[in-house]
Scaffold this motif. Sequence first.
Motif, PDB file in Angstrom:
ATOM      1  N   THR A 238       0.828  -1.204   0.000  1.00  0.00           N
ATOM      2  CA  THR A 238       0.000   0.000   0.000  1.00  0.00           C
ATOM      3  C   THR A 238       0.863   1.255   0.000  1.00  0.00           C
ATOM      4  OG1 THR A 238      -0.162   0.189   2.418  1.00  0.00           O
ATOM      5  CG2 THR A 238      -1.778  -1.214   1.309  1.00  0.00           C
ATOM      6  N   MET A 239       0.302   2.321  -0.559  1.00  0.00           N
ATOM      7  CA  MET A 239       0.872   3.658  -0.478  1.00  0.00           C
ATOM      8  C   MET A 239      -0.295   4.637  -0.319  1.00  0.00           C
ATOM      9  SD  MET A 239       4.025   3.811  -3.268  1.00  0.00           S
ATOM     10  CE  MET A 239       2.960   4.019  -4.711  1.00  0.00           C
ATOM     11  N   SER A 240      -0.014   5.832   0.177  1.00  0.00           N
ATOM     12  CA  SER A 240      -1.031   6.869   0.326  1.00  0.00           C
ATOM     13  C   SER A 240      -0.349   8.228   0.243  1.00  0.00           C
ATOM     14  CB  SER A 240      -1.764   6.718   1.653  1.00  0.00           C
ATOM     15  OG  SER A 240      -2.908   7.545   1.723  1.00  0.00           O
ATOM     16  N   ASP A 241      -1.117   9.279  -0.032  1.00  0.00           N
ATOM     17  CA  ASP A 241      -0.557  10.619  -0.191  1.00  0.00           C
ATOM     18  C   ASP A 241       0.353  10.992   0.970  1.00  0.00           C
ATOM     19  OD1 ASP A 241      -3.089  10.157  -1.317  1.00  0.00           O
ATOM     20  OD2 ASP A 241      -3.584  12.276  -1.441  1.00  0.00           O
ATOM     21  N   PHE A 242      -0.157  10.778   2.165  1.00  0.00           N
ATOM     22  CA  PHE A 242       0.496  11.134   3.419  1.00  0.00           C
ATOM     23  C   PHE A 242      -0.405  10.639   4.544  1.00  0.00           C
ATOM     24  CE2 PHE A 242      -1.097  15.233   1.416  1.00  0.00           C
ATOM     25  CZ  PHE A 242      -2.390  15.138   1.880  1.00  0.00           C
ATOM     26  N   SER A 243       0.022  10.833   5.794  1.00  0.00           N
ATOM     27  CA  SER A 243      -0.851  10.542   6.923  1.00  0.00           C
ATOM     28  C   SER A 243      -1.628  11.809   7.260  1.00  0.00           C
ATOM     29  CB  SER A 243      -0.030  10.057   8.124  1.00  0.00           C
ATOM     30  OG  SER A 243      -0.895   9.686   9.193  1.00  0.00           O
ATOM     31  N   ARG A 244      -2.156  11.873   8.465  1.00  0.00           N
ATOM     32  CA  ARG A 244      -2.948  13.020   8.864  1.00  0.00           C
ATOM     33  C   ARG A 244      -2.518  13.490  10.251  1.00  0.00           C
ATOM     34  NH1 ARG A 244      -6.317  13.213   4.719  1.00  0.00           N
ATOM     35  NH2 ARG A 244      -7.410  15.030   5.544  1.00  0.00           N
ATOM     36  N   THR A 245      -2.866  14.711  10.592  1.00  0.00           N
ATOM     37  CA  THR A 245      -2.407  15.312  11.836  1.00  0.00           C
ATOM     38  C   THR A 245      -2.867  14.520  13.051  1.00  0.00           C
ATOM     39  OG1 THR A 245      -4.364  16.747  11.812  1.00  0.00           O
ATOM     40  CG2 THR A 245      -2.313  17.649  10.915  1.00  0.00           C
ATOM     41  N   MET A 246      -1.983  14.448  14.036  1.00  0.00           N
ATOM     42  CA  MET A 246      -2.351  13.800  15.301  1.00  0.00           C
ATOM     43  C   MET A 246      -3.459  14.595  15.992  1.00  0.00           C
ATOM     44  SD  MET A 246      -1.682  11.187  17.102  1.00  0.00           S
ATOM     45  CE  MET A 246      -1.538  10.490  18.744  1.00  0.00           C
ATOM     46  N   ASN A 247      -3.355  15.899  15.943  1.00  0.00           N
ATOM     47  CA  ASN A 247      -4.390  16.762  16.506  1.00  0.00           C
ATOM     48  C   ASN A 247      -5.610  16.744  15.591  1.00  0.00           C
ATOM     49  OD1 ASN A 247      -5.368  19.989  16.360  1.00  0.00           O
ATOM     50  ND2 ASN A 247      -5.328  19.024  18.363  1.00  0.00           N
ATOM     51  N   PRO A 248      -6.795  16.462  16.112  1.00  0.00           N
ATOM     52  CA  PRO A 248      -7.982  16.355  15.253  1.00  0.00           C
ATOM     53  C   PRO A 248      -8.423  17.696  14.681  1.00  0.00           C
ATOM     54  CG  PRO A 248      -8.294  15.208  17.347  1.00  0.00           C
ATOM     55  CD  PRO A 248      -7.066  16.055  17.495  1.00  0.00           C
ATOM     56  N   ALA A 249      -9.265  17.610  13.670  1.00  0.00           N
ATOM     57  CA  ALA A 249      -9.941  18.775  13.099  1.00  0.00           C
ATOM     58  C   ALA A 249     -11.418  18.636  13.426  1.00  0.00           C
ATOM     59  CB  ALA A 249      -9.726  18.843  11.585  1.00  0.00           C
ATOM     60  N   GLY A 250     -11.971  19.592  14.149  1.00  0.00           N
ATOM     61  CA  GLY A 250     -13.374  19.515  14.540  1.00  0.00           C
ATOM     62  C   GLY A 250     -13.553  18.665  15.786  1.00  0.00           C
ATOM     63  N   THR A 251     -14.806  18.477  16.150  1.00  0.00           N
ATOM     64  CA  THR A 251     -15.132  17.693  17.339  1.00  0.00           C
ATOM     65  C   THR A 251     -16.397  16.892  17.099  1.00  0.00           C
ATOM     66  OG1 THR A 251     -16.436  19.503  18.285  1.00  0.00           O
ATOM     67  CG2 THR A 251     -14.103  19.387  18.914  1.00  0.00           C
ATOM     68  N   GLY A 252     -16.618  15.921  17.981  1.00  0.00           N
ATOM     69  CA  GLY A 252     -17.865  15.166  17.949  1.00  0.00           C
ATOM     70  C   GLY A 252     -18.062  14.369  16.684  1.00  0.00           C
ATOM     71  N   GLY A 253     -19.316  14.372  16.188  1.00  0.00           N
ATOM     72  CA  GLY A 253     -19.667  13.557  15.037  1.00  0.00           C
ATOM     73  C   GLY A 253     -18.986  13.940  13.746  1.00  0.00           C
ATOM     74  N   ILE A 254     -18.517  15.191  13.624  1.00  0.00           N
ATOM     75  CA  ILE A 254     -17.875  15.614  12.377  1.00  0.00           C
ATOM     76  C   ILE A 254     -16.353  15.638  12.492  1.00  0.00           C
ATOM     77  CG2 ILE A 254     -19.864  17.005  11.694  1.00  0.00           C
ATOM     78  CD1 ILE A 254     -18.165  19.496  12.466  1.00  0.00           C
ATOM     79  N   VAL A 255     -15.800  15.073  13.550  1.00  0.00           N
ATOM     80  CA  VAL A 255     -14.355  15.149  13.765  1.00  0.00           C
ATOM     81  C   VAL A 255     -13.591  14.483  12.619  1.00  0.00           C
ATOM     82  CG1 VAL A 255     -14.196  12.994  15.104  1.00  0.00           C
ATOM     83  CG2 VAL A 255     -12.534  14.830  15.479  1.00  0.00           C
ATOM     84  N   GLY A 256     -12.476  15.088  12.239  1.00  0.00           N
ATOM     85  CA  GLY A 256     -11.606  14.544  11.212  1.00  0.00           C
ATOM     86  C   GLY A 256     -10.167  14.887  11.539  1.00  0.00           C
ATOM     87  N   SER A 257      -9.321  14.977  10.524  1.00  0.00           N
ATOM     88  CA  SER A 257      -7.918  15.336  10.711  1.00  0.00           C
ATOM     89  C   SER A 257      -7.421  15.942   9.402  1.00  0.00           C
ATOM     90  CB  SER A 257      -7.085  14.118  11.112  1.00  0.00           C
ATOM     91  OG  SER A 257      -7.303  13.042  10.211  1.00  0.00           O
ATOM     92  N   ASP A 258      -6.275  16.611   9.463  1.00  0.00           N
ATOM     93  CA  ASP A 258      -5.777  17.358   8.308  1.00  0.00           C
ATOM     94  C   ASP A 258      -4.501  16.723   7.746  1.00  0.00           C
ATOM     95  OD1 ASP A 258      -7.871  19.232   8.446  1.00  0.00           O
ATOM     96  OD2 ASP A 258      -6.822  20.396   9.980  1.00  0.00           O
ATOM     97  N   HIS A 259      -3.994  17.322   6.668  1.00  0.00           N
ATOM     98  CA  HIS A 259      -2.852  16.761   5.958  1.00  0.00           C
ATOM     99  C   HIS A 259      -1.610  16.734   6.837  1.00  0.00           C
ATOM    100  CE1 HIS A 259      -4.777  18.355   1.952  1.00  0.00           C
ATOM    101  NE2 HIS A 259      -5.587  17.580   2.665  1.00  0.00           N
ATOM    102  N   ALA A 260      -0.902  15.604   6.816  1.00  0.00           N
ATOM    103  CA  ALA A 260       0.334  15.501   7.583  1.00  0.00           C
ATOM    104  C   ALA A 260       1.446  14.941   6.692  1.00  0.00           C
ATOM    105  CB  ALA A 260       0.110  14.662   8.836  1.00  0.00           C
ATOM    106  N   TRP A 261       2.217  13.959   7.185  1.00  0.00           N
ATOM    107  CA  TRP A 261       3.406  13.560   6.421  1.00  0.00           C
ATOM    108  C   TRP A 261       3.623  12.054   6.535  1.00  0.00           C
ATOM    109  CZ3 TRP A 261       8.668  16.633   7.073  1.00  0.00           C
ATOM    110  CH2 TRP A 261       9.493  16.382   5.959  1.00  0.00           C
ATOM    111  N   GLY A 262       4.543  11.589   7.394  1.00  0.00           N
ATOM    112  CA  GLY A 262       4.890  10.177   7.438  1.00  0.00           C
ATOM    113  C   GLY A 262       3.698   9.285   7.749  1.00  0.00           C
ATOM    114  N   SER A 263       3.632   8.114   7.065  1.00  0.00           N
ATOM    115  CA  SER A 263       2.502   7.198   7.200  1.00  0.00           C
ATOM    116  C   SER A 263       3.004   5.766   7.317  1.00  0.00           C
ATOM    117  CB  SER A 263       1.571   7.349   5.989  1.00  0.00           C
ATOM    118  OG  SER A 263       0.375   6.621   6.154  1.00  0.00           O
TER     119      SER A 263
END
Length: 496
Positions: free
Chosen positions: A378-403
């Motif tokens: 497998t490969m992917s663009d990148f991983s995502r930030t450890m710190n989440p984006a948003g809270t609750g039901g819509i929580v996600g994460s943003d662009h990061a680096w090593g995966s």
Amino acid sequence: MKQDRRDFLKKTGCTLTMTALATQMGHFGLMSAIAQETKDKAEALVPSDYRALVCIFLSGGNDANNTIIPNHNDGTISNYAAYAAARSGQGLAIAQANLAGTSIIVPRMSNLAYGLHPGLGVQAPATNIVNNGIHELWGMGKMAIVCNVGTLVQPTTRAQFLTAGWPKPFQLFSHSDQVSQFHGGRSDVDSYTGWGGRLSDIRTTPDNPTGLIPMVTSISGAQLFTAGQTTLPLAIGTGTLGTVLNPISPNNTGTALRTAFNGLRAVDLDHDLQAAASHLTDSAMSANAVFQTNPYDPLGFPGTGIGNQLRQVARVIKKRTDLSINRQVFFVQLGGFDTHNNQVGGQNNLLVQVSQAMRAFYNEMVTQGLADKVTQFTMSDFSRTMNPAGTGGIVGSDHAWGSHSFVVGGGITGSDFYGMNGANGTPYPHLAFNTADDADNGTGARGRWIPATSVEQYAATIARWFGVPEANLVNVFPKIGNFANTNLGFMQPPAA
């Protein structure tokens, strides 16, 4: 520049359909710079058996932090408490109670417990799907994990990254640029070829001299990964093979058209261009006939997009002998991993699909007697930030680096974590903000782990097993010399 690259791929027709087919890659390669490759001592070390690579691209940037999770509370390296402290408050952490049973793995490199995302474990039974999770492959010694892989120009520490002028991947954290660097196998410049295509450039002549189809096949359209300098890939969809030039229900009109077409191809064969075009068409029709004769329909694959793509790969591999192919490279893709929001449910659904499809494909290779000859990675663009984006039901994460990347097949050395050690002395990064593995700095740090292992190191380890001689690695990975260790040890050594 990004638009120019896309235009280049479209205008050069870097992907051929079944009709245009196939052999353009193999036979144009015979008339190209590949012919300059001479047999030397290195060729004696190239394995002679059939081998195939299957690249599975997780498009959008898979969140590695929720894919492989520490399940220990050791105080010296990344542990579950550190992970939970960073993610629980906003609702993105996976509860430790869910990291049990079918999720637990214990790599030998640390002897500490980690949990795979629950979606990668054995799921509830589905129609015609048997053993439908990849977690079980870990216990069977058939799945390796390469930790903290990413785009790098050269090995980089946090102090170096924060130094002005230090060489960094261009447009870091940008989707299209980081995808291109994973596909292209280099991060210093924009690339117009991919490492799968360049691998085919140097191996088609010695490995597939009479192949009816190209060495590289995409089941996901035109991709930079599959574009070489002197060779072109075959592109096929997920429908039935072998019906383009030979209709399922032949009729008189079709027969007459084919007869007329064959007559035209017999004209002016004393001219090189016409003769070459006729030969390409002959090979295309021969390959198409192979797919139509006794078509193979493997069972056990989920009816998902990625499941259907890997099912098609299995069909092509089944016909390898009839197609005169001894080496193959495949590209498949699953999108949707750009989880800026709604990540909890979204990533789970995607990883279930990946897990079921990869396991079904592995099972099929066992059925075909090729479990140790075909490697999924497998490969992917990148991983995502450890710190989440948003809270609750819509929580996600943003662009990061090593995966983290999965490698599945009987050709791996064993089930373990692989890669270069980061600041904490293991390939698994230190999950804390502003530590020596974090590219971010200061109060706004969000946890973007600096890769300890480059795309080149990861891919070169796979390429060696496939049969690329040491001397030719620089032809596939132009900047491989920037990295001292280019064999991470997760693939068995090649044997002739």
